[in-house]
Design an enzyme around this catalytic site. Structure first.
Site, mmCIF file in Angstrom:
data_model
loop_
_atom_site.group_PDB
_atom_site.id
_atom_site.type_symbol
_atom_site.label_atom_id
_atom_site.label_comp_id
_atom_site.label_asym_id
_atom_site.label_seq_id
_atom_site.Cartn_x
_atom_site.Cartn_y
_atom_site.Cartn_z
ATOM 1 N N LYS A 72 0.803 -1.231 0.000
ATOM 2 C CA LYS A 72 0.000 0.000 0.000
ATOM 3 C C LYS A 72 0.838 1.285 0.000
ATOM 4 O O LYS A 72 0.390 2.310 -0.505
ATOM 5 C CB LYS A 72 -0.947 0.008 1.208
ATOM 6 C CG LYS A 72 -2.174 -0.878 1.042
ATOM 7 C CD LYS A 72 -3.059 -0.759 2.268
ATOM 8 C CE LYS A 72 -4.430 -1.298 2.037
ATOM 9 N NZ LYS A 72 -5.375 -0.937 3.091
ATOM 10 N N ASP A 108 -10.344 3.288 1.579
ATOM 11 C CA ASP A 108 -10.585 2.858 2.973
ATOM 12 C C ASP A 108 -11.287 3.976 3.752
ATOM 13 O O ASP A 108 -12.082 3.714 4.651
ATOM 14 C CB ASP A 108 -9.266 2.516 3.682
ATOM 15 C CG ASP A 108 -8.714 1.176 3.218
ATOM 16 O OD1 ASP A 108 -9.511 0.296 2.841
ATOM 17 O OD2 ASP A 108 -7.473 1.021 3.222
ATOM 18 N N GLY A 134 -1.790 2.425 13.558
ATOM 19 C CA GLY A 134 -1.167 1.811 12.381
ATOM 20 C C GLY A 134 -1.769 2.324 11.086
ATOM 21 O O GLY A 134 -2.331 3.428 11.034
ATOM 22 N N ALA A 136 -4.438 1.334 9.242
ATOM 23 C CA ALA A 136 -5.886 1.539 9.201
ATOM 24 C C ALA A 136 -6.275 2.780 10.003
ATOM 25 O O ALA A 136 -7.192 3.521 9.614
ATOM 26 C CB ALA A 136 -6.609 0.310 9.737
#
Ligand code: NAP
Length: 289
Positions: A72, A108, A134, A136
């Protein structure tokens, strides 16, 4: 299963490992419901093959692809351009074609806020409490700003990493909204929490009996709180069960998973996406396993 023809268009997801990914399941449910001659498959790509894989996906005519762990961040310098939201998150999960080349974005953020946007709340008056710092958590914090939250609290177990998170946004509108807290502050913060979000893997299989918040601290949670766990299996997690016992409204990670996928498809296809077909395919799979 749809018939694959000589004209079938290809989408996919790259990651390493990738065989556990639920993206093919939910994306193909949408493509089938739309009756499109398109298919979505998973590609196992190791970090050393990333650049070659992206060039390869272009020459074989892939129309767009998702990106997951560990690519990512690593994919960013390999793309022609990334959107402002992907820059802010610092990660790309969706790549699409432009005339100039591959462009990256991050869905996301949209996936995370989707179930919250459906609630009648004045988010500007709510100070969310995010547990974990982190990858997310970065999308969650950007999403909370998009919702309109003026102050956002983040709790982590490593204060150096919290400071890094904060300094990565020193030039953004997040700088004055973010408040970082050490793990020990949870006991003082939970009694005032209005929106509590777990972004750690605590509670995910195989550690299903764990929660980031101890029982005695969760017992101080207001019954009016909204509690969100990014984990989608098991559902509910221990964290969500604790919150439910307090009377809180709970949200698991399945909505985020489905809606980040729907936002990717929306970007590629530019048409209305059958989100319900995707959610049903996910629930059927999770209940049968
Ligand atoms: P990550 O980058 O590895 O971050 C995990 C965070 O949790 C880090 O801040 C880490 O702390 C913290 N943490 C890990 N173990 C901990 C422990 N024992 N005690 C306290 N903190 C702990 O992972 P991620 O990519 O952000 O993913 C996190 C979770 O979100 C995973 O469960 C993932 O499945 C889920 N997720 C769900 C969706 C969805 O669509 N529903 C999307 C993305 C992620 P340190 O920084 O100190 O190591």
């Amino acid at each position: 299963m749809q018939t694959i023809t000589g004209k079938t268009g290809l989408f996919g997801v790259i990651g390493d490992p990738i065989s556990h990914s639920l993206s093919p399941l939910i994306h193909n449910a949408a493509l089938e419901a739309l009756g499109l001659d398109l298919v979505y498959v998973a590609f196992a790509i190791t970090p050393k093959n990333l650049a070659m894989a992206i060039a390869g996906l272009e020459v074989i005519g892939v129309q767009g692809f998702n990106v997951t762990i560990p690519h990512k961040q690593a994919i960013i310098p390999l793309l022609t351009e990334i959107t402002a939201i992907a820059k802010e998150v610092g990660a790309v999960n969706t790549v699409y074609r432009t005339e100039q080349g591959w462009q990256g974005t991050n869905t996301d953020v949209a996936g995370f806020i989707s179930p919250l946007q459906r609630m009648a709340q004045n988010w500007s008056s709510i100070t969310p409490l995010v547990i974990g710092n982190g990858g997310a958590a970065r999308a969650v914090v950007v999403g909370l700003r998009e919702l309109g939250c003026q102050k956002i609290q983040v709790v982590g177990r490593n204060f150096d990493k919290l400071r890094q998170l904060q300094s990565s946004w020193s030039d953004s509108s997040l700088a004055h909204r973010l408040q970082i807290h050490s793990w020990d502050d949870l006991a003082a913060l939970i009694p005032n929490a209005q929106l509590l979000i777990n972004t750690t893997p605590l509670g995910m299989a195989p550690r299903i009996n764990e929660s980031p918040v101890a029982d005695n601290i969760m017992q101080t949670l207001p019954s009016t709180a909204i509690v969100y766990d990014l984990i989608y299996t098991p559902s509910p997690t221990r964290f969500l069960s604790q919150a439910k016992q307090q009377g809180a409204q709970i949200i698991d990670g399945s909505d985020m998973l489905v809606n980040q996928g729907a936002a990717s498809l929306q970007r590629w296809l530019n048409q209305e996406i059958p989100v319900e077909a995707m959610a049903q395919a996910l629930q059927r799979h999770l209940f049968s396993n």
